[in-house]
Design a protein around this motif. Structure first.
Motif, PDB file in Angstrom:
ATOM      1  N   VAL A 287      -1.531  18.605  -0.665  1.00 56.14           N
ATOM      2  CA  VAL A 287      -2.718  18.134  -1.379  1.00 56.14           C
ATOM      3  C   VAL A 287      -3.083  19.181  -2.424  1.00 56.14           C
ATOM      4  CG1 VAL A 287      -5.142  17.492  -1.239  1.00 56.14           C
ATOM      5  CG2 VAL A 287      -3.581  16.816   0.596  1.00 56.14           C
ATOM      6  N   TYR A 288      -2.938  18.802  -3.680  1.00 57.91           N
ATOM      7  CA  TYR A 288      -3.384  19.649  -4.778  1.00 57.91           C
ATOM      8  C   TYR A 288      -4.872  19.406  -4.969  1.00 57.91           C
ATOM      9  CZ  TYR A 288       1.597  20.011  -5.970  1.00 57.91           C
ATOM     10  OH  TYR A 288       2.961  20.236  -5.941  1.00 57.91           O
TER      11      TYR A 288
ATOM     12  N   GLY B 234       0.819  -1.200   0.000  1.00 59.58           N
ATOM     13  CA  GLY B 234       0.000   0.000   0.000  1.00 59.58           C
ATOM     14  C   GLY B 234       0.851   1.247   0.000  1.00 59.58           C
ATOM     15  N   LEU B 235       0.187   2.393  -0.050  1.00 62.69           N
ATOM     16  CA  LEU B 235       0.867   3.689  -0.053  1.00 62.69           C
ATOM     17  C   LEU B 235       0.692   4.347   1.305  1.00 62.69           C
ATOM     18  CD1 LEU B 235       2.333   5.918  -1.762  1.00 62.69           C
ATOM     19  CD2 LEU B 235       0.049   6.893  -2.126  1.00 62.69           C
ATOM     20  N   ARG B 236       1.778   4.734   1.901  1.00 55.35           N
ATOM     21  CA  ARG B 236       1.698   5.451   3.172  1.00 55.35           C
ATOM     22  C   ARG B 236       1.164   6.851   2.904  1.00 55.35           C
ATOM     23  NH1 ARG B 236       6.562   6.261   7.674  1.00 55.35           N
ATOM     24  NH2 ARG B 236       5.359   7.651   9.061  1.00 55.35           N
ATOM     25  N   LEU B 237       0.055   7.210   3.560  1.00 53.30           N
ATOM     26  CA  LEU B 237      -0.583   8.497   3.309  1.00 53.30           C
ATOM     27  C   LEU B 237       0.059   9.618   4.114  1.00 53.30           C
ATOM     28  CD1 LEU B 237      -4.314   7.357   3.158  1.00 53.30           C
ATOM     29  CD2 LEU B 237      -2.691   7.691   1.283  1.00 53.30           C
ATOM     30  N   ASP B 238       0.638   9.294   5.252  1.00 55.14           N
ATOM     31  CA  ASP B 238       1.375  10.282   6.032  1.00 55.14           C
ATOM     32  C   ASP B 238       2.629  10.668   5.245  1.00 55.14           C
ATOM     33  OD1 ASP B 238       2.493  11.871   7.966  1.00 55.14           O
ATOM     34  OD2 ASP B 238       3.079  10.230   9.277  1.00 55.14           O
TER      35      ASP B 238
ATOM     36  N   GLN C  45      -9.593  14.777   4.207  1.00 53.23           N
ATOM     37  CA  GLN C  45      -9.125  13.604   4.944  1.00 53.23           C
ATOM     38  C   GLN C  45      -7.644  13.322   4.679  1.00 53.23           C
ATOM     39  OE1 GLN C  45     -11.453  10.051   5.149  1.00 53.23           O
ATOM     40  NE2 GLN C  45     -13.416  11.130   5.224  1.00 53.23           N
ATOM     41  N   LEU C  46      -7.183  13.598   3.479  1.00 56.93           N
ATOM     42  CA  LEU C  46      -5.755  13.418   3.199  1.00 56.93           C
ATOM     43  C   LEU C  46      -4.920  14.360   4.046  1.00 56.93           C
ATOM     44  CD1 LEU C  46      -6.005  12.887  -0.621  1.00 56.93           C
ATOM     45  CD2 LEU C  46      -4.819  11.343   0.941  1.00 56.93           C
TER      46      LEU C  46
ATOM     47  N   LEU D 137      -3.031  14.518  -5.297  1.00 57.82           N
ATOM     48  CA  LEU D 137      -3.810  15.398  -6.167  1.00 57.82           C
ATOM     49  C   LEU D 137      -5.199  14.803  -6.292  1.00 57.82           C
ATOM     50  CD1 LEU D 137      -2.943  17.311  -9.324  1.00 57.82           C
ATOM     51  CD2 LEU D 137      -4.733  15.567  -9.509  1.00 57.82           C
ATOM     52  N   VAL D 138      -6.213  15.641  -6.061  1.00 57.40           N
ATOM     53  CA  VAL D 138      -7.609  15.209  -6.101  1.00 57.40           C
ATOM     54  C   VAL D 138      -8.333  16.006  -7.172  1.00 57.40           C
ATOM     55  CG1 VAL D 138      -9.747  14.919  -4.805  1.00 57.40           C
ATOM     56  CG2 VAL D 138      -7.546  14.719  -3.620  1.00 57.40           C
ATOM     57  N   THR D 139      -8.975  15.332  -8.115  1.00 57.16           N
ATOM     58  CA  THR D 139      -9.747  16.045  -9.124  1.00 57.16           C
ATOM     59  C   THR D 139     -11.164  16.305  -8.610  1.00 57.16           C
ATOM     60  OG1 THR D 139     -10.562  14.054 -10.258  1.00 57.16           O
ATOM     61  CG2 THR D 139      -8.415  14.903 -10.946  1.00 57.16           C
ATOM     62  N   GLY D 140     -11.738  17.409  -9.069  1.00 63.39           N
ATOM     63  CA  GLY D 140     -13.073  17.783  -8.607  1.00 63.39           C
ATOM     64  C   GLY D 140     -13.109  18.010  -7.113  1.00 63.39           C
ATOM     65  N   ALA D 141     -12.112  18.727  -6.601  1.00 60.64           N
ATOM     66  CA  ALA D 141     -11.925  18.816  -5.146  1.00 60.64           C
ATOM     67  C   ALA D 141     -12.582  20.037  -4.508  1.00 60.64           C
ATOM     68  CB  ALA D 141     -10.430  18.822  -4.822  1.00 60.64           C
ATOM     69  N   ASN D 142     -13.382  20.765  -5.262  1.00 58.22           N
ATOM     70  CA  ASN D 142     -13.986  21.972  -4.700  1.00 58.22           C
ATOM     71  C   ASN D 142     -15.284  21.705  -3.949  1.00 58.22           C
ATOM     72  OD1 ASN D 142     -15.002  21.282  -7.279  1.00 58.22           O
ATOM     73  ND2 ASN D 142     -15.934  23.313  -7.509  1.00 58.22           N
TER      74      ASN D 142
END
Length: 256
Positions: free
Chosen positions: A52-53, A19-23, A43-44, A28-33
């Motif tokens: 966080v983009y 897995g990917l360590r989130l800490d 949450q990220l 980058l999140v699309t449609g994040a508005n």
């Protein structure tokens, strides 16, 4: 739209690998508005992401403290490439942007059907293609595609959306195999209707969007190939091995 739903979930698939360590991740999140996208970004940040983009067609609409607004219309390959250049340190891409125009395939507005496919399928592919080199350069990272239980079933009035989500599911399975050689985890998140403005026109039961987001991020951290965020998604997925008449009888009972 997705139907009956909802919690308790989630039901992650067996691990597809590390897995990917989130800490400390750069996401980058699309449609994040708004809606699920804003919740993903929030949450990220809460999980310790170093950056966080938060992308949107109008980046000025991003109002989340701590997020980095970035312009991105996922249907524009040039904007996807520009975003990848601006966010070259990214280690996690969350393909959340999506649309539903409440269309049927036989009698619906074909331009609306095309718009759904343009965002949900082509938009996701534009972003994956643009960011794959950056993910490879940063050790592989991960891609989380926000899909739907409706990847697997039709529903009157939303079959353009169904077709686009089915295509996005196929895309997700394909790029998972294609990106494995560069050690990029690709996770699919399937969910029923949740209580956001995206589902405002749907009057059936709705789940907790924060729980669905949490399930998706937990899946990335665990290295899951697929996450079923609620019992409805789990039920629909299991029905794929059965005579479809049973599932559609259930759906008809719920809508007639």
């Amino acid at each position: 739209m997705t139907t009956p739903n909802t919690a308790p979930g989630p039901h992650p698939s067996p691990s597809a690998g590390p897995g990917l360590r989130l800490d400390g991740a750069v996401a980058l999140v699309t449609g994040a508005n708004r809606g699920l996208g804003r919740l993903f970004a929030r949450q990220l940040l809460e999980r310790g992401a170093s950056r966080v983009y938060a992308t949107a067609r109008r980046p000025e609409s991003v109002d989340l403290p701590g997020a980095v607004p970035l312009k991105l219309d996922v249907t524009d390959p040039g904007q996807a490439e520009a975003a990848a250049e601006a966010a070259g340190d990214v280690t996690l891409v969350v393909n959340n942007a999506g649309v539903s125009h409440w269309t049927d395939l036989v009698t619906g507005d074909l331009e609306a059907v095309r718009a759904e496919m343009e965002t949900n399928f082509w938009g996701t592919l534009n972003v994956v293609r643009a960011f794959a080199p950056a993910l490879a350069a940063n050790g592989g990272g991960a891609v989380l595609n926000v899909l739907s239980a409706q990847s697997w079933f039709a529903y009157p009035g939303t079959n353009g959306y169904h077709a686009s989500k089915a295509a996005q599911w196929a895309l997700t399975n394909a790029v998972r195999m294609e990106l494995a050689q560069q050690h990029t985890l690709v996770t699919a998140l399937h969910l029923g209707a949740v209580d956001t403005d995206f589902s405002a026109a749907y009057t059936g039961p709705k789940g907790d969007p924060a729980q669905a987001v949490r399930a998706g991020l937990d899946g990335v951290a665990a290295g899951a190939a697929e996450v079923l965020a609620d019992d409805w998604s789990t039920h629909v997925k299991k029905s794929l091995s059965e005579d479809p008449t049973r599932l559609y009888d259930e759906i008809r009972t719920g809508i007639v």
